[in-house]
Design a protein around this motif. Structure first.
Motif, PDB file in Angstrom:
ATOM      1  N   GLU A  79      58.482 -23.239  16.353  1.00  0.00           N
ATOM      2  CA  GLU A  79      57.904 -22.290  15.593  1.00  0.00           C
ATOM      3  C   GLU A  79      59.331 -22.954  14.148  1.00  0.00           C
ATOM      4  N   ALA A  80      59.601 -23.866  13.272  1.00  0.00           N
ATOM      5  CA  ALA A  80      60.287 -23.902  12.413  1.00  0.00           C
ATOM      6  C   ALA A  80      61.519 -22.913  11.868  1.00  0.00           C
ATOM      7  N   THR A  81      60.878 -22.090  11.553  1.00  0.00           N
ATOM      8  CA  THR A  81      61.839 -21.034  10.925  1.00  0.00           C
ATOM      9  C   THR A  81      62.832 -19.817  11.919  1.00  0.00           C
ATOM     10  N   ASP A  83      67.371 -35.593  12.057  1.00  0.00           N
ATOM     11  CA  ASP A  83      66.367 -34.667  12.174  1.00  0.00           C
ATOM     12  C   ASP A  83      67.361 -33.502  13.179  1.00  0.00           C
ATOM     13  N   THR A 140      72.799 -28.804   9.058  1.00  0.00           N
ATOM     14  CA  THR A 140      71.714 -28.824   8.334  1.00  0.00           C
ATOM     15  C   THR A 140      72.253 -30.027   6.912  1.00  0.00           C
ATOM     16  N   GLU A 179      50.779 -27.335  12.255  1.00  0.00           N
ATOM     17  CA  GLU A 179      51.559 -28.226  13.038  1.00  0.00           C
ATOM     18  C   GLU A 179      51.935 -29.192  13.191  1.00  0.00           C
ATOM     19  N   ARG A 180      52.826 -30.613  13.317  1.00  0.00           N
ATOM     20  CA  ARG A 180      52.886 -31.829  13.295  1.00  0.00           C
ATOM     21  C   ARG A 180      53.563 -31.813  14.542  1.00  0.00           C
ATOM     22  N   LEU A 230      55.217 -28.555  16.317  1.00  0.00           N
ATOM     23  CA  LEU A 230      56.413 -27.831  15.154  1.00  0.00           C
ATOM     24  C   LEU A 230      55.425 -27.336  14.409  1.00  0.00           C
ATOM     25  N   ARG A 231      55.603 -25.772  14.286  1.00  0.00           N
ATOM     26  CA  ARG A 231      54.561 -25.139  13.767  1.00  0.00           C
ATOM     27  C   ARG A 231      55.623 -24.816  12.376  1.00  0.00           C
ATOM     28  N   THR A 232      55.460 -25.113  11.077  1.00  0.00           N
ATOM     29  CA  THR A 232      56.164 -25.248   9.666  1.00  0.00           C
ATOM     30  C   THR A 232      55.671 -23.433   9.436  1.00  0.00           C
ATOM     31  N   ALA A 233      56.908 -23.250   8.442  1.00  0.00           N
ATOM     32  CA  ALA A 233      56.637 -21.968   7.822  1.00  0.00           C
ATOM     33  C   ALA A 233      54.970 -21.950   7.151  1.00  0.00           C
ATOM     34  N   TYR A 234      54.567 -22.663   6.631  1.00  0.00           N
ATOM     35  CA  TYR A 234      53.018 -22.100   6.424  1.00  0.00           C
ATOM     36  C   TYR A 234      52.229 -22.664   7.193  1.00  0.00           C
TER      37      TYR A 234
END
Length: 339
Positions: free
Chosen positions: A245-247, A265, A256, A324-325, A317-321
């Motif tokens: 989970e990215a977040t 990255d 960062t 998935e990438r 990786l699952r983004t905040a939206y």
């Protein structure tokens, strides 16, 4: 009394008087313990505790040799201790060999050896044997280190990727990529602003976690290649689909900033004082609480889970939206000579 040379000479590696003086003035005082003091061909250890033996080896070529939060000496000890610890082993003894380049400042060597000694003391693991070689000027890069570590996995303890199952939760013991971010920042003249390596011995944190009774299935330290590479290796070994989970993944603002500036990255940058733990889902809240009780786990976080079985394994990786990438293995290294 002969004045000590300011730099390492080829003769320091020749096995004669200068070699003896180097060992007795630099290495023995720093690492002193009964097994090492004999200065004979092999260290003779006391009988080991009950359990299975664990053995690891590593080499260290980090550039620069000294950096905020650590140096080659500290890194060599922590890296070896951590490889044993995340395998479930209690470290018992280390060995350390140093390849020195002719012309290396002896003051720098003293600092690196003293730092290694402090790290070994913090981990409560003696350096019981070692070796020193010297290569001609221009044939090395200051100093390289090669280590080995011996540990014992206590009877009844079983950690490994073979135990990972769908539903397991993935925990990280703190913010990621601080070591890699620090090294690359130093190389580009960007160090400062509170940025420093996370280099630390993890055996105390591991014992604290495992001693709590939490059901831990596997652990790894995400060094070269970072969290993304470690997760890919785990996914392949246990034929599972891992979702991060990215977040939820903690990254310090300074790290960062460096990554954004240099196009890196943080998921692929090394940690040297963090662990990833695969924990049974119903034990995850307790595991997180236990990690946060320890100084090295205060910022621990839940960053993903094992969702399904998948032939060959995969990591996304699952983004905040909710998009998935894939997180694939890199074809090369984002930052060479990171450790």
């Amino acid at each position: 009394m002969t004045r000590r040379p300011d730099t390492v000479l080829l003769a320091h590696g020749g096995g004669g008087r200068l070699t003896r003086e180097l060992v007795r003035s630099t290495f023995l005082p720093a690492f002193r313990n009964p097994a090492l003091e004999t200065l004979t061909d092999a260290a003779i250890l006391e009988p080991l505790p009950a359990g299975r033996l664990a053995l690891t080896t590593d080499a260290f070529v980090v550039d620069p040799l000294e950096f905020p939060g650590g140096d080659l000496g500290r890194l060599a000890v922590c890296g070896t201790v951590n490889d044993l610890a995340v395998a479930g082993a209690r470290p018992v003894a280390l060995t350390a060999a140093f390849i020195l380049e002719e012309g290396l400042e002896t003051a720098l060597l003293d600092r690196l050896v003293a730092s290694a000694a402090r790290a070994a003391a913090a981990a409560a693991v003696p350096i019981v044997a070692g070796d020193t070689k010297v290569v001609p000027r221009g044939k090395g890069d200051g100093i390289f280190a090669v280590t080995a570590g011996l540990g014992v996995v206590p009877t009844g303890r079983d950690l490994g990727d073979h135990r990972i199952v769908p539903g397991d939760v993935i925990l990280v013991s703190g913010p990621i990529a601080a070591h890699g971010g620090t090294i690359v920042a130093c190389r580009h003249g960007l160090a400062g602003g509170g940025l420093e390596s996370d280099c630390a011995p993890l055996n105390g944190l591991v014992e604290h976690l495992l001693g709590s009774g939490v059901e831990v299935h596997a652990m790894h330290d995400p060094t070269r290649g970072g969290v993304a590479t470690t997760c890919n290796e785990v996914a392949e070994r246990c034929n599972a689909r891992l979702v991060l989970e990215a977040t939820a993944i903690p990254v310090q603002p300074a790290v960062t900033a460096v990554c954004e500036l240099l196009g890196l990255d943080p998921l692929y940058l090394a940690c040297e004082g963090r662990l990833l733990a695969w924990v049974a889902a119903d034990h995850a809240p307790r595991a997180l609480q236990v990690l946060r009780e320890h100084p090295l786990g205060r910022e621990a976080a839940c960053i993903g889970r094992v969702e399904t079985a998948a032939a060959g394994g995969s990591v996304v990786l699952r983004t905040a939206y909710g998009v998935e990438r894939p997180l694939d293995l890199l074809s090369g290294s984002e930052v060479p000579r990171i450790c």
